[in-house]
Scaffold this active site. Sequence first.
Site, short mmCIF file in Angstrom:
data_model
loop_
_atom_site.label_atom_id
_atom_site.label_comp_id
_atom_site.label_asym_id
_atom_site.label_seq_id
_atom_site.Cartn_x
_atom_site.Cartn_y
_atom_site.Cartn_z
N TYR A 55 0.82 -1.22 0.00
CA TYR A 55 0.00 0.00 0.00
C TYR A 55 0.85 1.26 0.00
O TYR A 55 0.47 2.28 -0.59
CB TYR A 55 -0.96 -0.01 1.19
CG TYR A 55 -2.22 -0.79 0.90
CD1 TYR A 55 -3.27 -0.21 0.20
CD2 TYR A 55 -2.33 -2.13 1.28
CE1 TYR A 55 -4.42 -0.93 -0.09
CE2 TYR A 55 -3.48 -2.85 0.99
CZ TYR A 55 -4.51 -2.25 0.31
OH TYR A 55 -5.65 -2.97 0.00
N GLN A 85 -15.38 5.90 -5.61
CA GLN A 85 -14.91 4.58 -5.19
C GLN A 85 -13.38 4.55 -5.11
O GLN A 85 -12.82 3.55 -4.69
CB GLN A 85 -15.39 3.52 -6.19
CG GLN A 85 -16.89 3.43 -6.32
CD GLN A 85 -17.29 2.52 -7.46
OE1 GLN A 85 -17.35 1.31 -7.29
NE2 GLN A 85 -17.55 3.09 -8.62
N ASP A 115 -7.51 7.27 -3.98
CA ASP A 115 -6.47 8.29 -4.15
C ASP A 115 -6.98 9.65 -3.70
O ASP A 115 -8.11 9.77 -3.22
CB ASP A 115 -5.99 8.33 -5.61
CG ASP A 115 -7.14 8.57 -6.58
OD1 ASP A 115 -7.79 9.64 -6.49
OD2 ASP A 115 -7.42 7.70 -7.42
N HIS A 133 -14.79 3.72 -0.42
CA HIS A 133 -13.79 2.68 -0.20
C HIS A 133 -12.60 3.16 0.62
O HIS A 133 -11.55 2.51 0.62
CB HIS A 133 -13.33 2.10 -1.54
CG HIS A 133 -14.42 1.36 -2.26
ND1 HIS A 133 -14.42 1.19 -3.63
CD2 HIS A 133 -15.55 0.76 -1.80
CE1 HIS A 133 -15.51 0.50 -3.98
NE2 HIS A 133 -16.20 0.24 -2.89
N CYS A 168 -7.51 -0.23 17.61
CA CYS A 168 -8.41 0.74 18.24
C CYS A 168 -9.00 1.74 17.26
O CYS A 168 -9.83 2.57 17.65
CB CYS A 168 -7.69 1.47 19.38
SG CYS A 168 -6.39 2.62 18.83
N CYS A 195 0.69 2.14 16.53
CA CYS A 195 -0.28 3.12 17.02
C CYS A 195 0.28 3.83 18.24
O CYS A 195 0.79 3.20 19.17
CB CYS A 195 -1.58 2.41 17.36
SG CYS A 195 -2.82 3.46 18.16
N THR A 234 -16.63 4.05 -14.05
CA THR A 234 -16.85 2.91 -13.16
C THR A 234 -17.36 1.72 -13.95
O THR A 234 -18.16 1.87 -14.87
CB THR A 234 -17.83 3.26 -12.02
OG1 THR A 234 -18.08 2.08 -11.24
CG2 THR A 234 -19.14 3.81 -12.54
N ASN A 284 -18.04 6.75 -20.07
CA ASN A 284 -17.20 5.56 -20.01
C ASN A 284 -16.77 5.20 -21.43
O ASN A 284 -17.58 5.31 -22.35
CB ASN A 284 -17.96 4.38 -19.38
CG ASN A 284 -17.03 3.38 -18.71
OD1 ASN A 284 -16.15 2.82 -19.36
ND2 ASN A 284 -17.21 3.17 -17.42
#
Length: 280
Positions: free
Chosen positions: A69, A103, A106, A121, A132, A178, A219, A244
């Site tokens: 990620y 969705q 970024d 998302h 937590c 954390c 999408t 699209n």
Amino acid sequence: MTGPELAEAGRLLAAARRPVVFTGAGMSAESGVPTFRDAQTGLWQRYDPQELATPAAFRADPALVWGWYETRRRGVRRALPNPGHRAVAAIAARLPETVVITQNVDDLHERGGVPAPVRLHGSLFAPRCSACARPAPLPSDLPPSADPPEPHDGAEPHGGAESHAPEAHDGPLDPPACADCGAPVRPGVVWFGEALPSAALAAAVEAASGCDLLLTVGTSALVHPAAEIPLVAARLGAPVVQVNPVPTPLDAICAVNLRGPAGEVLPALVRAAWPDDAVG
């Protein structure tokens, strides 16, 4: 996209007062951000993204998932908003009751001029504690709203990720702990098997239920429950305009289907709605 189709979509947009703009991965792909299911590059080629994007994968190997990620996040930071993002911002500036629902994970809408899209998302730029749920600071490479480096001469005006220096790290990377409970920090995105954020989903459904036009952009309409949002608007009588390059399952419910990339179609749509306005 034909002249009559664009003119009709422009008429619908000009008449709207409470539009919803619903965006998906195709819009960010035009800025050089790979879609989630695009082939991985480099050492990530051997991994299936769908096997990395799960709570179980993070529990089993936090460094592997966090590193993947982080690679994605840094790639996004080198991308630039494209003319489609700026056109969405122009719509929101012209019609203050516009709600942008995305969705995408970024930050291209924010950098393109939309300060607070509804994020179904989550976001690559909102890490939180895996135990937590306390929000955690981003790694210190770039703040979330900083401008990325300017593209080199000759680079594409939107995108241009490959024109920059390679990343400092590309591989497994231990996540930070954390500050409150010491558990590993996780990406702030929705993983497979997780529910959408309840507040974001409620805001999206409310906006779609009360809109007088829904513009769906880039999408596939295959990822549920997010793909239900245009259907909510259509069932309640709002016209749906789709942008699209290819057909999608939404074609049948749309008042107008505009075939083409968002970076070309959306600026043309804004010009059709408000000929005196300028948008790149």
